[in-house]
Scaffold this motif. Structure first.
Motif: not given
Length: 195
Positions: A16-30, A83-94
């Protein structure tokens, strides 16, 4: 009595912190409020998100499954998004950012719960078949936040908007609300078939 907010898994918080710091993730969100934020943003109040599995009309025990962790995104002291995360086969992801009525409703329900005399571990419990989200106040504050079922005495606080006939922000004992949810969930498919 203060709530005993469970710690989120470190990879979930980090994503979540990484996504918050990413201009792309924030800009592409609604989320206009997240895009327009001028202050420092913080991730607070991690809550495990559980889904209530459909309960059979013949009885059967309810089941829940963990689907993610939700964090309130605050600018100064006000929640402006989640912000929400989900569990993937590789662990927690944004997973995604969002805003809307459930953000303010979650914050209000948490403030209301802090004034209760009994200590609780806060979680979220969603009921997809009713488009319903509740603050789940679990009585076992030492329990693993990622597992378990609501105990009969646990409280569910429906968040606004709640389904018709279920009052938002009014605590219900799980044992009292479960029959209502079961009836509605089993009636919905029958109504759809007759239409």
């Amino acid at each position: 009595m203060p709530l005993h907010v469970p710690p989120a898994p470190a990879p979930a918080l980090r994503s979540i912190r990484t996504a918050l710091g990413s201009p792309t993730a924030v800009r592409e969100t609604r989320t206009p409020s997240l895009k327009a934020a001028q202050g420092v943003l913080s991730c607070e109040l991690p809550l495990p998100v559980h889904v209530l599995e459909p309960v059979s009309p013949a009885g059967g025990a309810p089941r829940t499954r963990l689907t993610g962790w939700r964090f309130l995104i605050k600018e100064d002291e006000r929640a402006i998004a989640a912000g929400e995360t989900m569990l993937t086969p590789d662990g927690w992801a944004f997973s995604h950012f969002f805003e809307g009525p459930y953000v303010a409703s979650t914050e209000l329900a948490l403030h209301q719960a802090e004034s209760l005399s009994t200590p609780y571990q806060p979680r979220l419990l969603t009921v997809p078949g009713l488009y319903m989200c509740t603050l789940w106040l679990h009585g076992d504050i030492a329990a693993d936040a990622e597992s378990g079922l609501p105990a009969p005495g646990d409280l569910l606080v429906p968040l606004a908007p709640a389904p018709p006939g279920i009052a938002a922000h009014r605590p219900h004992r799980f044992a009292d609300l479960l029959p209502v949810l079961t009836l509605r969930l089993t009636a919905a498919p029958l109504l759809q078939k007759s239409a």
